[in-house]
Motif scaffolding. Structure first.
Motif, PDB file in Angstrom:
ATOM      1  N   LEU A 138      80.365 -81.552  57.392  1.00 39.32           N
ATOM      2  CA  LEU A 138      81.102 -82.723  56.915  1.00 39.32           C
ATOM      3  C   LEU A 138      80.695 -83.036  55.477  1.00 39.32           C
ATOM      4  O   LEU A 138      79.552 -83.407  55.204  1.00 39.32           O
ATOM      5  CB  LEU A 138      80.802 -83.918  57.822  1.00 39.32           C
ATOM      6  N   ARG A 139      81.628 -82.894  54.563  1.00 37.14           N
ATOM      7  CA  ARG A 139      81.368 -83.232  53.163  1.00 37.14           C
ATOM      8  C   ARG A 139      82.692 -83.297  52.413  1.00 37.14           C
ATOM      9  O   ARG A 139      83.727 -82.822  52.885  1.00 37.14           O
ATOM     10  CB  ARG A 139      80.466 -82.191  52.513  1.00 37.14           C
ATOM     11  N   GLN A 140      82.653 -83.909  51.235  1.00 39.41           N
ATOM     12  CA  GLN A 140      83.813 -83.937  50.349  1.00 39.41           C
ATOM     13  C   GLN A 140      83.910 -82.592  49.635  1.00 39.41           C
ATOM     14  O   GLN A 140      82.918 -82.076  49.123  1.00 39.41           O
ATOM     15  CB  GLN A 140      83.678 -85.063  49.316  1.00 39.41           C
TER      16      GLN A 140
ATOM     17  N   LYS B 192      86.334 -83.313  62.791  1.00 39.32           N
ATOM     18  CA  LYS B 192      86.486 -84.716  63.190  1.00 39.32           C
ATOM     19  C   LYS B 192      87.361 -84.826  64.439  1.00 39.32           C
ATOM     20  O   LYS B 192      87.079 -85.618  65.343  1.00 39.32           O
ATOM     21  CB  LYS B 192      87.080 -85.526  62.037  1.00 39.32           C
TER      22      LYS B 192
ATOM     23  N   GLU C 262      76.391 -82.655  58.449  1.00 41.01           N
ATOM     24  CA  GLU C 262      76.680 -82.143  57.106  1.00 41.01           C
ATOM     25  C   GLU C 262      76.304 -80.659  57.011  1.00 41.01           C
ATOM     26  O   GLU C 262      75.646 -80.111  57.899  1.00 41.01           O
ATOM     27  CB  GLU C 262      75.942 -82.981  56.068  1.00 41.01           C
TER      28      GLU C 262
ATOM     29  N   HIS D 258      80.943 -90.440  57.453  1.00 41.22           N
ATOM     30  CA  HIS D 258      82.128 -89.632  57.753  1.00 41.22           C
ATOM     31  C   HIS D 258      82.971 -90.221  58.886  1.00 41.22           C
ATOM     32  O   HIS D 258      84.144 -89.885  59.007  1.00 41.22           O
ATOM     33  CB  HIS D 258      81.695 -88.214  58.130  1.00 41.22           C
TER      34      HIS D 258
END
Length: 441
Positions: free
Chosen positions: A273-275, A289, A223, A315
């Motif tokens: 990695l996050r929304q 990814k 993240e 994730h």
């Protein structure tokens, strides 16, 4: 093979010395004409000469060295002209050798002739290229071992063992099943398993040899603000990635090359990695990814002070995480994070351990015999096929109706191994049968 070939043997560009190599039956006579010399060359002696064009004018001057027949690298008469490293002079000298009867050599033709004359086997010829292309000192040393023939001798030993066991099996064809004691088959099975199946399987289990030459890709994922970019900088020893406290600083993959225990590594820093609603950052996460899914080694890094960053499953569903790292352990007094390697990039804690674990994950183990390393996909494929034939033959051993098929499978294994060395002759096995056994006994 009857042509005399010539080529510029040094890289293109200016240098102190440039070399022209000639090989073939007319190499010495062409060199004598080039030097306008009547007296034959003394083998392996450096002669100082001027080299002349068709008008009798000097092209250049330097050393002429003659290697006779079997004492030469190619196994045939060879001459090397050590000239000045001027591209124009080398070109003129090379073209003069063509005028005197040489043919321009094809790529790799000198080494190919060495194989065809039995000076080296095919695996050693491949090691020549490996020596040139080695990206690390360890890879170069491994290539030297293969060039010295250590790997080839291991393959030759397998072939000798197969020849022997096939000879024993062939001898059983003339006897009814009840006259061949089960103890004989048991001993043969044990020999095949210990001398062939086990060592070949051990070779195939290690990917270290290939990674020394092909390298490995390592992806750092996690993240935002857990220390991915800091880890890339720390491992590579360079300030390559921008490091800030602002989440989303890294929006694309960032690569840097370095080595771990002599293994060439391409280390990739990825977006956090996050929304997010940011279209650019979304693309960065997608690429992160994608990079992780194709990497040889995936390092998931988390922040010790933020438990919400500890779960890669948030994730990824099926991604295999090879190594989990817990960063910023200096910020917390208690840490209950199993399966994580504790480090502090800021305090330079745990990084040496991390490098050791990375090396182990990439296949670097305490091998006592690195001469057995498989260093190319061609060798791996041949060993896999050969092993399959050996196992298939072993499964049929002892059944009277299958004994000839056992011999056939092991002959195929022998021939497949021979492809590694550039040889293959089933008749050799038949010769071995008659030399070791009295068939009438």
């Amino acid at each position: 093979m009857n042509d005399t070939i010539s080529a510029i043997a040094t890289p293109h560009g200016r240098g102190g010395i440039g070399i022209i190599r000639l090989s073939g039956p007319q190499a010495a006579s062409i060199a004598l004409k080039l030097c306008q010399r009547d007296k034959p060359f003394t083998p392996r002696f450096a002669h100082f000469h001027h080299w002349y064009d068709d008008q009798g004018e000097t092209i250049d001057h330097g050393l002429t060295i003659y290697f006779a027949g079997s004492n030469a690298y190619t196994g045939e008469d060879t001459v090397e002209l050590q000239a000045h490293g001027s591209p124009m002079l080398l070109k003129a000298l090379f073209e003069r050798t063509l005028m005197l009867g040489c043919r321009a050599a094809e790529p790799g033709e000198f080494t190919r002739r060495a194989v065809e004359h039995g000076k080296i086997d095919l695996s050693q010829a491949e090691a020549v290229v490996a020596c040139i292309d080695a990206a690390t000192l360890r890879a170069a040393k491994q290539a030297q071992k293969q060039l010295d023939g250590t790997f080839g001798r291991r393959i030759s030993q397998y072939m000798d063992d197969l020849t022997s066991v096939v000879a024993h099996v062939e001898a059983c064809l003339d006897f009814p099943e009840d006259e061949v004691p089960e103890l004989f088959y048991g001993q043969l099975r044990q020999r095949v398993e210990s001398e062939l199946i086990t060592p070949i399987q051990q070779q195939l289990n290690s990917k270290l040899g290939e990674r020394l030459f092909e390298g490995a890709t390592v992806a750092i994922i996690g993240e935002p603000n857990v220390g991915k970019s800091s880890l890339l900088n720390a491992l590579s020893g360079r300030d390559r990635a921008i490091v800030t406290d602002i989440a989303g600083t890294t929006r694309d993959t960032l690569e840097v090359d370095f080595e771990v225990h002599g293994i060439p590594i391409r280390l990739t820093d990825t977006a956090g990695l996050r929304q997010t609603d940011d279209i650019v950052e979304q693309e960065g996460v997608r690429r992160a990814k994608q990079t992780a899914e194709t990497a040889d080694l995936v390092i998931f890094i988390a922040d010790a002070s933020r438990p919400e960053t500890w779960t890669p499953e948030t994730h990824f569903e099926n991604l295999h995480i090879h190594l989990k790292v817990m960063n910023k352990v200096d910020k917390t007094k208690t840490l209950d994070a199993k399966d994580f390697l504790p480090i502090s990039i800021k305090q330079n804690q745990g990084l040496e351990t991390l490098i050791e674990v990375m090396a182990t994950q990439l296949g670097d183990t305490d091998l006592t015999d690195e001469s057995a390393l498989v260093t190319s996909s061609r060798h791996r494929a041949a060993l896999e096929v050969s092993l399959a034939h050996i196992v298939a033959g072993l499964d049929m051993l002892g059944r009277e109706e299958m004994i000839d098929l056992t011999a056939m499978e092991w002959r195929r294994a022998w021939s497949t191994l021979g492809e590694i060395l550039g040889i293959g002759d089933v008749e050799f096995i038949l010769d071995k049968v008659f030399s070791e056994f009295c068939i009438g006994k």
